[in-house]
Design a protein around this motif. Structure first.
Motif, PDB file in Angstrom:
ATOM      1  N   PHE A 158       0.846  -1.205   0.000  1.00 12.89           N
ATOM      2  CA  PHE A 158       0.000   0.000   0.000  1.00 12.89           C
ATOM      3  C   PHE A 158       0.874   1.244   0.000  1.00 12.89           C
ATOM      4  O   PHE A 158       0.636   2.212  -0.704  1.00 12.89           O
ATOM      5  N   GLN A 186       5.152  -0.606  -6.630  1.00 18.47           N
ATOM      6  CA  GLN A 186       4.655  -0.462  -7.993  1.00 18.47           C
ATOM      7  C   GLN A 186       4.135  -1.793  -8.510  1.00 18.47           C
ATOM      8  O   GLN A 186       3.688  -1.894  -9.628  1.00 18.47           O
ATOM      9  N   TYR A 245      -0.465  -3.549  -4.239  1.00 11.79           N
ATOM     10  CA  TYR A 245      -0.448  -2.419  -5.166  1.00 11.79           C
ATOM     11  C   TYR A 245      -1.720  -2.405  -6.005  1.00 11.79           C
ATOM     12  O   TYR A 245      -2.337  -1.357  -6.213  1.00 11.79           O
ATOM     13  N   ILE A 274      -4.585  -1.006  -3.948  1.00 15.93           N
ATOM     14  CA  ILE A 274      -4.553   0.449  -3.757  1.00 15.93           C
ATOM     15  C   ILE A 274      -4.798   1.162  -5.086  1.00 15.93           C
ATOM     16  O   ILE A 274      -5.453   2.201  -5.154  1.00 15.93           O
ATOM     17  N   TYR A 275      -4.289   0.566  -6.185  1.00 18.41           N
ATOM     18  CA  TYR A 275      -4.510   1.149  -7.506  1.00 18.41           C
ATOM     19  C   TYR A 275      -6.000   1.103  -7.861  1.00 18.41           C
ATOM     20  O   TYR A 275      -6.585   2.095  -8.303  1.00 18.41           O
ATOM     21  N   PHE A 299      -8.435   1.011  -5.869  1.00 17.16           N
ATOM     22  CA  PHE A 299      -9.123   1.965  -5.009  1.00 17.16           C
ATOM     23  C   PHE A 299      -8.994   3.380  -5.583  1.00 17.16           C
ATOM     24  O   PHE A 299      -9.973   4.140  -5.640  1.00 17.16           O
ATOM     25  N   GLN A 300      -7.787   3.726  -6.075  1.00 17.55           N
ATOM     26  CA  GLN A 300      -7.567   5.073  -6.584  1.00 17.55           C
ATOM     27  C   GLN A 300      -8.362   5.347  -7.860  1.00 17.55           C
ATOM     28  O   GLN A 300      -8.846   6.456  -8.059  1.00 17.55           O
ATOM     29  N   VAL A 301      -8.493   4.319  -8.712  1.00 11.63           N
ATOM     30  CA  VAL A 301      -9.251   4.531  -9.951  1.00 11.63           C
ATOM     31  C   VAL A 301     -10.695   4.067  -9.810  1.00 11.63           C
ATOM     32  O   VAL A 301     -11.422   3.955 -10.797  1.00 11.63           O
ATOM     33  N   PHE A 302     -11.081   3.759  -8.602  1.00  8.74           N
ATOM     34  CA  PHE A 302     -12.433   3.311  -8.292  1.00  8.74           C
ATOM     35  C   PHE A 302     -12.841   2.061  -9.055  1.00  8.74           C
ATOM     36  O   PHE A 302     -13.981   1.910  -9.473  1.00  8.74           O
ATOM     37  N   ASP A 303     -11.874   1.141  -9.214  1.00 10.38           N
ATOM     38  CA  ASP A 303     -12.162  -0.124  -9.871  1.00 10.38           C
ATOM     39  C   ASP A 303     -12.228  -1.211  -8.804  1.00 10.38           C
ATOM     40  O   ASP A 303     -11.245  -1.886  -8.520  1.00 10.38           O
TER      41      ASP A 303
END
Lengths: 268, 257
Positions: A217, A221, A226, A229-230, A232-236
């Motif tokens: 988290f 990369q 990862y 968290i990715y 979550f960031q792009v709402f997928d």
């Protein structure tokens, strides 16, 4: 006594049948829970009883996993996280046992550092994350360190108290044969503590996953943490849940391996 | 010739609350090949005494010598209340524990282990684990383990107390016969008057808090030559039993007053 041995035999057969029936019924129930959980999830997502954006659905997760498996991109993430977790688990467990052995060897040392151990144990280890990352650099080493540090202190404490709990009379027997301290440790203290050590293995499997995922988290990369968290960031959230599924499967496999080791190490 | 001698041995245990005297001024000497018993109530420092003789504990005062040597230099066998066989080792590995620790497992030792196990009636369970054996068998395996290193002195700390009565009587006979056969000097701690008389040449009666020798009884020659089981049937056994019983009774009432 047995005037009619065939009845005994039939009774035994009946008993076996009963056991088998019981086992089957348990498996059927487990299957029912499994299928109803996933069907309910699928249905409620399709009928919009829950927000499909947030909770996704089993078919979407399956499609995503299938796509990622066909293009091969998921394997790299799986490998990275798995390696980090196994390394963190081994490092934390082995270090914890070595520390416990050191404390056993030097009883005075154990009295001196006792309060520090208590504090270190009570402290949330993941809070050390930022420091570890700065110290070891953002990469595998920090994440492995996170996986290890989360389990090392509790392993030390639990294993050390198992060492202390070994019946003094085993030591007495060994000493009457003139055993030295190392022999006492190897012949009595360590093998008598195997059951406890195995149960710390089981706890540590779970803990290292926590450490590694949190580590990913924070910094990485690559890896399943990862991906979470990715996603979550792009709402997928399909990606988040798919990663979670893989983690659950891997954690269960590791747990099974530890149980197999347990059966091998502990006889009788 | 005196084999084992204790000279004014006193031992205290210290704790935060103060100290307790476990044993006080115990002096005695034992000839080679003798079987002696310490008989006494709980709290008479029996186990402390054995630990001191075994060299596992240094007394706060006094000395213990075996053949004029400090006891820690001598090979001593120790049998405990329970067998303390290592559950993760087979019977054979358990019996070979002494040589294993001393780093001299040889083919000869392995043969000797098998031979002792045969004599003791455990030949069929050599490869079994302790959990597969009955209490009596386990204690016999513990005896075999003790005999393996050829100890000059055998310390028996209530080794029969955890067994059922029948097994206990059988094992008394076996142990007594094995020890005679191997010519061992032995020291038995027990709270069973009958066992002490049936097995020993000399019985020391101890009093409690602090433990010290209250009285010494010699077992008559004609009882000594009998097996423990036969000795228990003899008329003179009962006389001695009564005498020792009264002695212990008196000690108890003295300690209450």
């Amino acid at each position: 006594m047995n005037r009619n041995p065939s009845t005994d035999e039939t009774r035994f057969q009946q008993h076996l049948k009963k056991l088998q029936k019981e086992k089957r019924s348990i498996m059927i129930w487990q299957l029912i829970i499994f299928t109803s959980f996933f069907s309910l999830w699928e249905i409620s997502s399709r009928l919009r009883w829950v927000d499909p954006l947030l909770f996704s659905s089993p078919t979407k997760i399956g499609d995503l996993l299938l796509a990622k498996i066909t293009d091969g991109s998921i394997f790299m993430h799986m490998r990275v996280t798995l390696l980090e977790t196994v390394a963190g688990f081994l490092l934390g467990t082995v270090l914890g046992i070595l520390l416990a052995a050191t404390l056993w060897w030097f009883p005075k040392l154990s009295k001196i550092i006792d309060p520090y151990l208590v504090i270190l144990n009570a402290m949330p280890k993941v809070a050390l994350g930022p420091i570890i990352i700065v110290a070891l650099g953002p990469g595998y080493f920090s994440i492995i360190a996170m996986g290890a540090i989360i389990s090392v202190i509790i392993t030390t404490i639990v294993v050390y108290s198992a060492f202390q709990g070994v019946d003094r009379n085993y030591v007495k027997v060994l000493r009457s044969f003139g055993a030295n301290r190392f022999q006492i440790f190897k012949e009595a203290i360590l093998p008598a503590s195997f059951p406890t050590i195995i149960s710390t293995f089981k706890v540590n499997v779970g803990l290292s996953w926590v450490g590694v995922i949190v580590g990913e988290f924070l910094v990485s990369q690559k890896g399943l943490g990862y991906l979470i968290i990715y996603g979550f960031q792009v709402f997928d959230f399909t990606l988040v849940l798919a990663s979670l599924m893989i983690i659950a499967i891997f954690a269960a496999i590791m747990y099974q391996l530890v149980e197999r080791l347990e059966r091998k190490l502990i006889r009788g | 010739m005196t084999f084992l001698s204790l000279n004014h041995v006193t031992h205290q245990y210290f704790s935060k609350q103060g100290f307790t005297k476990a044993i006080e001024d115990v002096s005695l000497s034992i000839e080679e090949g003798q079987f002696v018993s310490f008989l006494g109530p709980s709290g008479c420092g029996k186990t402390t005494l054995l630990s001191i003789i075994a060299g596992l504990l240094t007394p706060t005062e006094g000395t213990v010598t075996i053949q004029r040597q400090p006891s820690s230099n001598t090979n001593i066998g120790y049998m405990l209340q329970q067998d303390y066989l290592f559950p993760w080792k087979t019977i054979q590995e358990n019996v070979l524990l002494g040589p294993h620790i001393q780093g001299n497992i040889t083919e000869m030792k392995k043969e000797k282990a098998i031979q002792i196990l045969e004599e003791i009636g455990l030949a069929s369970v050599v490869k079994s684990y302790p959990s597969q054996l009955s209490g009596g068998m386990r204690q016999r395996a513990a005896l075999a383990r003790t005999l393996m290193t050829d100890p000059k002195l055998l310390l028996l700390d209530e080794p029969f107390s955890a067994l059922d009565y029948q097994t206990k009587l059988k094992l008394e006979n076996l142990v007594s016969q094995m020890l005679k056969q191997y010519g061992k000097t032995s020291l038995l701690v027990t709270h069973d008057i009958g066992e002490a008389i049936a097995m020993s040449d000399t019985v020391y009666v101890l009093k409690a808090r602090p433990g010290r020798i209250a009285k010494t009884f010699q077992v008559p020659d004609h009882l000594r030559t009998l097996t423990p089981f036969e000795a228990r049937q003899h008329a003179d056994f009962n006389d001695l039993f009564q005498t020792i019983w009264k002695e212990l009774d008196q000690l108890e009432s003295e300690s209450i007053n």
